[in-house]
Design a protein around this motif. Structure first.
Motif, PDB file in Angstrom:
ATOM      1  N   SER A 143     124.482 -21.745 -35.751  1.00 53.21           N
ATOM      2  CA  SER A 143     124.166 -20.320 -35.740  1.00 53.21           C
ATOM      3  C   SER A 143     124.083 -19.840 -34.303  1.00 53.21           C
ATOM      4  O   SER A 143     123.498 -20.515 -33.448  1.00 53.21           O
ATOM      5  CB  SER A 143     122.840 -20.039 -36.449  1.00 53.21           C
ATOM      6  OG  SER A 143     122.474 -18.676 -36.333  1.00 53.21           O
ATOM      7  N   PHE A 144     124.685 -18.692 -34.045  1.00 49.16           N
ATOM      8  CA  PHE A 144     124.529 -18.021 -32.755  1.00 49.16           C
ATOM      9  C   PHE A 144     124.268 -16.558 -33.055  1.00 49.16           C
ATOM     10  O   PHE A 144     125.111 -15.864 -33.622  1.00 49.16           O
ATOM     11  CB  PHE A 144     125.781 -18.174 -31.888  1.00 49.16           C
ATOM     12  CG  PHE A 144     125.574 -17.713 -30.463  1.00 49.16           C
ATOM     13  CD1 PHE A 144     125.250 -18.622 -29.469  1.00 49.16           C
ATOM     14  CD2 PHE A 144     125.670 -16.373 -30.131  1.00 49.16           C
ATOM     15  CE1 PHE A 144     125.037 -18.193 -28.160  1.00 49.16           C
ATOM     16  CE2 PHE A 144     125.457 -15.936 -28.835  1.00 49.16           C
ATOM     17  CZ  PHE A 144     125.135 -16.853 -27.846  1.00 49.16           C
ATOM     18  N   GLY A 226     118.726 -17.081 -25.068  1.00 50.31           N
ATOM     19  CA  GLY A 226     117.511 -17.786 -25.438  1.00 50.31           C
ATOM     20  C   GLY A 226     117.766 -18.822 -26.507  1.00 50.31           C
ATOM     21  O   GLY A 226     118.824 -18.843 -27.150  1.00 50.31           O
ATOM     22  N   LEU A 227     116.772 -19.677 -26.702  1.00 48.08           N
ATOM     23  CA  LEU A 227     116.826 -20.701 -27.732  1.00 48.08           C
ATOM     24  C   LEU A 227     115.534 -20.641 -28.534  1.00 48.08           C
ATOM     25  O   LEU A 227     114.437 -20.800 -27.985  1.00 48.08           O
ATOM     26  CB  LEU A 227     117.002 -22.089 -27.090  1.00 48.08           C
ATOM     27  CG  LEU A 227     117.122 -23.279 -28.042  1.00 48.08           C
ATOM     28  CD1 LEU A 227     118.314 -23.113 -28.979  1.00 48.08           C
ATOM     29  CD2 LEU A 227     117.261 -24.574 -27.244  1.00 48.08           C
ATOM     30  N   GLN A 233     117.785 -22.025 -33.077  1.00 48.20           N
ATOM     31  CA  GLN A 233     118.932 -21.121 -33.136  1.00 48.20           C
ATOM     32  C   GLN A 233     119.157 -20.537 -31.741  1.00 48.20           C
ATOM     33  O   GLN A 233     118.209 -20.103 -31.082  1.00 48.20           O
ATOM     34  CB  GLN A 233     118.680 -19.995 -34.142  1.00 48.20           C
ATOM     35  CG  GLN A 233     118.515 -20.470 -35.566  1.00 48.20           C
ATOM     36  CD  GLN A 233     118.206 -19.330 -36.525  1.00 48.20           C
ATOM     37  OE1 GLN A 233     118.561 -18.183 -36.289  1.00 48.20           O
ATOM     38  NE2 GLN A 233     117.527 -19.643 -37.617  1.00 48.20           N
ATOM     39  N   TRP A 234     120.408 -20.494 -31.318  1.00 55.49           N
ATOM     40  CA  TRP A 234     120.773 -19.873 -30.051  1.00 55.49           C
ATOM     41  C   TRP A 234     120.829 -18.358 -30.225  1.00 55.49           C
ATOM     42  O   TRP A 234     121.164 -17.851 -31.306  1.00 55.49           O
ATOM     43  CB  TRP A 234     122.121 -20.381 -29.565  1.00 55.49           C
ATOM     44  CG  TRP A 234     122.074 -21.740 -28.956  1.00 55.49           C
ATOM     45  CD1 TRP A 234     122.335 -22.931 -29.581  1.00 55.49           C
ATOM     46  CD2 TRP A 234     121.739 -22.061 -27.603  1.00 55.49           C
ATOM     47  NE1 TRP A 234     122.184 -23.974 -28.697  1.00 55.49           N
ATOM     48  CE2 TRP A 234     121.823 -23.467 -27.479  1.00 55.49           C
ATOM     49  CE3 TRP A 234     121.392 -21.296 -26.487  1.00 55.49           C
ATOM     50  CZ2 TRP A 234     121.573 -24.127 -26.278  1.00 55.49           C
ATOM     51  CZ3 TRP A 234     121.145 -21.960 -25.297  1.00 55.49           C
ATOM     52  CH2 TRP A 234     121.226 -23.351 -25.196  1.00 55.49           C
ATOM     53  N   ALA A 235     120.537 -17.632 -29.141  1.00 52.64           N
ATOM     54  CA  ALA A 235     120.531 -16.176 -29.202  1.00 52.64           C
ATOM     55  C   ALA A 235     121.016 -15.575 -27.890  1.00 52.64           C
ATOM     56  O   ALA A 235     120.758 -16.119 -26.812  1.00 52.64           O
ATOM     57  CB  ALA A 235     119.121 -15.662 -29.500  1.00 52.64           C
ATOM     58  N   ALA A 236     121.709 -14.454 -28.003  1.00 54.32           N
ATOM     59  CA  ALA A 236     122.058 -13.636 -26.844  1.00 54.32           C
ATOM     60  C   ALA A 236     121.235 -12.363 -26.928  1.00 54.32           C
ATOM     61  O   ALA A 236     121.074 -11.789 -28.015  1.00 54.32           O
ATOM     62  CB  ALA A 236     123.552 -13.312 -26.837  1.00 54.32           C
ATOM     63  N   PHE A 237     120.701 -11.902 -25.782  1.00 53.24           N
ATOM     64  CA  PHE A 237     119.821 -10.735 -25.735  1.00 53.24           C
ATOM     65  C   PHE A 237     120.543  -9.549 -25.095  1.00 53.24           C
ATOM     66  O   PHE A 237     120.983  -9.627 -23.945  1.00 53.24           O
ATOM     67  CB  PHE A 237     118.557 -11.059 -24.928  1.00 53.24           C
ATOM     68  CG  PHE A 237     117.731 -12.169 -25.522  1.00 53.24           C
ATOM     69  CD1 PHE A 237     117.417 -12.188 -26.861  1.00 53.24           C
ATOM     70  CD2 PHE A 237     117.250 -13.196 -24.711  1.00 53.24           C
ATOM     71  CE1 PHE A 237     116.635 -13.202 -27.412  1.00 53.24           C
ATOM     72  CE2 PHE A 237     116.472 -14.214 -25.233  1.00 53.24           C
ATOM     73  CZ  PHE A 237     116.165 -14.221 -26.588  1.00 53.24           C
ATOM     74  N   PHE A 238     120.620  -8.448 -25.831  1.00 48.39           N
ATOM     75  CA  PHE A 238     121.272  -7.233 -25.352  1.00 48.39           C
ATOM     76  C   PHE A 238     120.299  -6.058 -25.368  1.00 48.39           C
ATOM     77  O   PHE A 238     119.426  -5.960 -26.237  1.00 48.39           O
ATOM     78  CB  PHE A 238     122.449  -6.859 -26.262  1.00 48.39           C
ATOM     79  CG  PHE A 238     123.699  -7.669 -26.035  1.00 48.39           C
ATOM     80  CD1 PHE A 238     124.715  -7.196 -25.211  1.00 48.39           C
ATOM     81  CD2 PHE A 238     123.866  -8.896 -26.654  1.00 48.39           C
ATOM     82  CE1 PHE A 238     125.871  -7.934 -25.007  1.00 48.39           C
ATOM     83  CE2 PHE A 238     125.019  -9.646 -26.460  1.00 48.39           C
ATOM     84  CZ  PHE A 238     126.026  -9.163 -25.632  1.00 48.39           C
ATOM     85  N   ARG A 239     120.496  -5.163 -24.415  1.00 50.97           N
ATOM     86  CA  ARG A 239     119.838  -3.852 -24.427  1.00 50.97           C
ATOM     87  C   ARG A 239     120.916  -2.802 -24.647  1.00 50.97           C
ATOM     88  O   ARG A 239     121.966  -2.832 -24.009  1.00 50.97           O
ATOM     89  CB  ARG A 239     119.129  -3.584 -23.103  1.00 50.97           C
ATOM     90  CG  ARG A 239     118.502  -2.186 -22.991  1.00 50.97           C
ATOM     91  CD  ARG A 239     117.847  -2.027 -21.629  1.00 50.97           C
ATOM     92  NE  ARG A 239     117.192  -0.733 -21.462  1.00 50.97           N
ATOM     93  CZ  ARG A 239     117.496   0.135 -20.493  1.00 50.97           C
ATOM     94  NH1 ARG A 239     118.458  -0.153 -19.604  1.00 50.97           N
ATOM     95  NH2 ARG A 239     116.863   1.284 -20.393  1.00 50.97           N
ATOM     96  N   ALA A 240     120.650  -1.878 -25.567  1.00 53.07           N
ATOM     97  CA  ALA A 240     121.593  -0.800 -25.853  1.00 53.07           C
ATOM     98  C   ALA A 240     120.864   0.532 -25.736  1.00 53.07           C
ATOM     99  O   ALA A 240     119.769   0.697 -26.294  1.00 53.07           O
ATOM    100  CB  ALA A 240     122.179  -0.956 -27.260  1.00 53.07           C
ATOM    101  N   CYS A 292     111.920 -15.012 -31.120  1.00 50.30           N
ATOM    102  CA  CYS A 292     112.579 -14.512 -29.913  1.00 50.30           C
ATOM    103  C   CYS A 292     112.510 -13.003 -29.713  1.00 50.30           C
ATOM    104  O   CYS A 292     112.872 -12.510 -28.636  1.00 50.30           O
ATOM    105  CB  CYS A 292     114.047 -14.949 -29.897  1.00 50.30           C
ATOM    106  SG  CYS A 292     114.272 -16.708 -29.506  1.00 50.30           S
ATOM    107  N   ALA A 293     112.033 -12.245 -30.704  1.00 49.33           N
ATOM    108  CA  ALA A 293     112.016 -10.792 -30.564  1.00 49.33           C
ATOM    109  C   ALA A 293     111.161 -10.315 -29.387  1.00 49.33           C
ATOM    110  O   ALA A 293     111.599  -9.451 -28.614  1.00 49.33           O
ATOM    111  CB  ALA A 293     111.560 -10.136 -31.864  1.00 49.33           C
TER     112      ALA A 293
END
Length: 332
Positions: A143-144, A226-227, A233-240, A292-293
């Motif tokens: 999962s990513f 992040g992990l 689970q691996w995660a990418a963090f975005f700001r929109a 991770c939130a």
């Protein structure tokens, strides 16, 4: 034996998230994210493969009986994540290597991290604890997730979304990022053979879950990786940031239909300043958050503070000061 990864701490709480890269002060340029995909399936050890077959059989049984069931789809497994720096400017360059997996592969490990194998050890004990979880075998990384913190530019709000209890997995019924999307081959693997774009997945996430369209001229920035140390689970963090939208406009849109409306059951719009956002995080019980939130929203706050400081990285201190006041006022 390698040390465990440290845990991101915010408002006095050590979260279940390790911040692998990024501090929010500067985005990671899209051209500096290199995704390599190899069309080769992950291979489970024999016993774990049996767990997967049992999941597949059970979901097929429920489908045949007309019962609620989980449907399978092609996803990606993370083989490795490597971060380097450019020679002169020392900006981050991320190399992400992916291979084939599917949703049932993900369920096999994510739902069974603490299940004992015949050798008496759990997957968590054997592959994650007492060693670097970032080096876990690819079949443990099926999962990513792309996690997006959305800000409405018209009224300056930050959006928190609570995942529906109908969503499978350990994060159901918890506060999460504004939008969260697992990468899927059907949607995110370009048909022309081009590379996977994490930024494109982030835009898909806010469209499918929040009805934020390309025409809204939303600015999307990658802030880090992040992990999730709890669920692995691996995660990418975005700001929109959507300059022309506000809370009223989005809530009106949602009444008219959202592609993946079922994924969330509650939304909260909070003033996008450190005092309000960190106060919301502190006032909700720790167990109501995904691991991770809080990390994502902290990075988004730092990025906003740096922008308001004209790009000066020391702008992050405004977030730290607000956090200290919240911890003191609430005796956290």
């Amino acid at each position: 034996m390698r040390a465990m990864r440290d845990r991101f701490t915010v408002v006095g709480r050590a979260t279940g998230c390790h911040l692998f890269e990024g501090d929010g002060t500067r985005p990671i340029d899209e051209e500096n994210v290199h995704v390599k995909y190899t069309p080769r399936r992950v291979e489970f050890p024999e016993e774990i493969a049996g767990w997967r077959r049992a999941i597949e059989v059970e979901e097929e049984r429920k489908e045949a009986a007309g019962l609620p069931h989980r449907w399978n789809n092609a996803r990606f497994a993370v083989e490795r994540v490597v971060v380097t720096r450019t020679h002169l400017a020392e900006v981050p360059v991320v190399s992400l290597t992916l291979r084939d997996a599917d949703y049932f592969d993900f369920l096999t490990t994510s739902l069974n991290l603490d299940r004992r194998q015949r050798n008496g050890r759990t997957l968590r004990e054997q592959y994650l604890e007492g060693r670097d979880p970032a080096d876990a075998p690819s079949w443990m990384n099926c999962s990513f997730g792309i996690n997006v913190a959305l800000e409405t530019g018209k009224d300056g709000k930050m959006l928190f979304s609570r995942r529906s209890a109908l969503v499978a997995g350990p994060n159901s019924a918890r506060w999460n990022s504004s939008a969260n999307e697992g990468m899927a081959q059907q949607h995110d693997l370009p048909g022309d053979g081009g590379p996977v774009s994490l930024h494109a997945v982030a835009r898909r996430a806010i469209y499918e879950e929040l009805a934020v369209h390309d025409g809204d001229r939303t600015r999307v920035e990658l802030l880090g990786f992040g992990l999730d140390l709890v669920n692995h689970q691996w995660a990418a963090f975005f700001r929109a940031v959507a300059p022309g939208l506000d809370e009223a406009a989005l809530r009106l849109r949602w009444t008219r239909g959202v592609t993946d409306k079922w994924e969330h059951d509650r939304f909260e719009f909070v003033d996008a300043n450190p005092e309000s956002v960190l106060g919301f995080i502190a006032d909700e019980p720790e167990g109501r958050w995904t691991p991770c939130a809080p990390t994502l929203f902290y990075l988004a706050l730092v990025r906003g503070a740096v922008e308001r400081a004209g790009g000066d990285p020391s702008g992050r201190f405004a977030v730290e000061e607000a956090e200290q006041e919240i911890v003191s006022a609430r005796s956290l």
